[in-house]
Design an enzyme around this catalytic site. Sequence first.
Site, PDB file in Angstrom:
ATOM      1  N   GLU A 163      64.917 -99.184  37.388  1.00 40.92           N
ATOM      2  CA  GLU A 163      64.676 -97.968  38.170  1.00 40.92           C
ATOM      3  C   GLU A 163      65.906 -97.062  38.131  1.00 40.92           C
ATOM      4  OE1 GLU A 163      67.026 -98.072  40.685  1.00 40.92           O
ATOM      5  OE2 GLU A 163      67.413-100.136  40.053  1.00 40.92           O
ATOM      6  N   GLU A 308      68.882-100.125  37.085  1.00 41.60           N
ATOM      7  CA  GLU A 308      68.329 -99.792  35.760  1.00 41.60           C
ATOM      8  C   GLU A 308      67.663-100.986  35.085  1.00 41.60           C
ATOM      9  OE1 GLU A 308      71.405 -98.079  33.321  1.00 41.60           O
ATOM     10  OE2 GLU A 308      72.143 -96.806  34.956  1.00 41.60           O
TER      11      GLU A 308
END
Length: 341
Positions: A163, A308
Site C-alpha cells: 500500500e 509498500e
Amino acid sequence: MKKAISKEVIRDKIDNLNKPKGSLGLLETLAEQICFVQQTLTPKLEHPCHVLYGGDHGIEREGVSVSPRDVTWQQMQNFTRGGGGVNMFCRQHGFKLFIVDVGVDHDLSDFPDIINRKIACGTRNFLYEPAMSEEEYCKAIGVGREMAERCHREGSNIVCIGEMGIANTSPSSIWAHLFGNIPLDECIGAGAGLNDEGVRHKREVLHKAVERFNEAFTEKDIRLIIRYFGGFEMVAAIGTMLSAAELGMLVMVDGFIMSACMLAASRLCPSVLDYAIFGHCGAESGHRRMLELMNAQPILQLGMRLGEGTGALCAYPIIESAVRMVNEMNNFENAHITKYF
C-alpha cells in the site's frame, strides 16, 4: 472425486526427510501450510505477483502524519520509474508489479503504468463522518477482487500486497483496537516518524474519532467498522486477500497496515488466515499484538516500517526455501540413513 491430502500425510513426508524431526523450524511449518493449500506433496510457487494500492485519507488533514498527502502521489509516480523500495525487491525476487490507484488525491492519468481504479480523491475525514459510503466500500472490494483474479489468470499462485497512503497507520490502529480489543494507545505509534508530541496529538485525534463513532452507533458490524475508518487502498487489499484465498492462492502479508487488513479480512471470513503467510513483524506499535491475535508466526523481524509490501517481499526467499526443502531433500529410506528418532 480426488481425495484430499491431509495435514497428517504432509507432516509424515516432512518428518521423514533426512533431518532431525522439527530441525528446520519455521521452514517446516511453511512447507506444511503450502502443501495443504495447494493439496500436493510437491508444491510450486508460480508467477509471483505484487499488487500495490494507493489512496489518500481524510484523517491526514488532522496532522496525524509527519508526511503530507502529496507524498502519496509523488511516490506512486516514483514507482512507475522503478525507484521505490518495492521496485527493488520485486526485481530482486522476480515479482510482477501492479500499481493501482484506488483513491489518490491527484490526477495520475498521464502514467499508463498506473492502473486507474480511482473511487474518489481520498476518503473523508473519519473524525467527523464515515471515511467511505457503502457503495464506495463495495467498489474498493471489487477492485481488490479484480486484481486477484487478474493475477490468477496470469498463472500466479502467490500474491503479495502493498500500500501507499499517507496517514494509513491511523485507521490501522483503530481497526486493531476495535477488532482485537487492544487498548487504543497500544496500537498507536510514530507512523512515518512522528516525534513524541506528534504521537500525543495523534492519540488525541484517534481517541476522539473512536468516541464519536461509539456515540453514533450502538450496533457496529464488521463492514461498518471497515468502511467508517478504512482507506480505499486498505479495503481493496482486503478484497484481494479474500478473492485470492477463494482462488487457492497464497497471500503474503506485509507489516502493520497489511496485517490490519488481514485482521479485518479474517473477521469477514476466518478461513482466509489459512492462506496467509506473514512476512515480518514491523517496528510500528501494536503490530506484534495483531499478529498474536491471528496466531501468526512472522518470518522476519528487521525493524522495518516502510510499507509498500517490502517486508513481505524480503521474506520470499524463505518461502522458496520451504518449498525446496519439501521437494528436494531426500528421505531416510532413499538416502539409506538410519532413522534416529
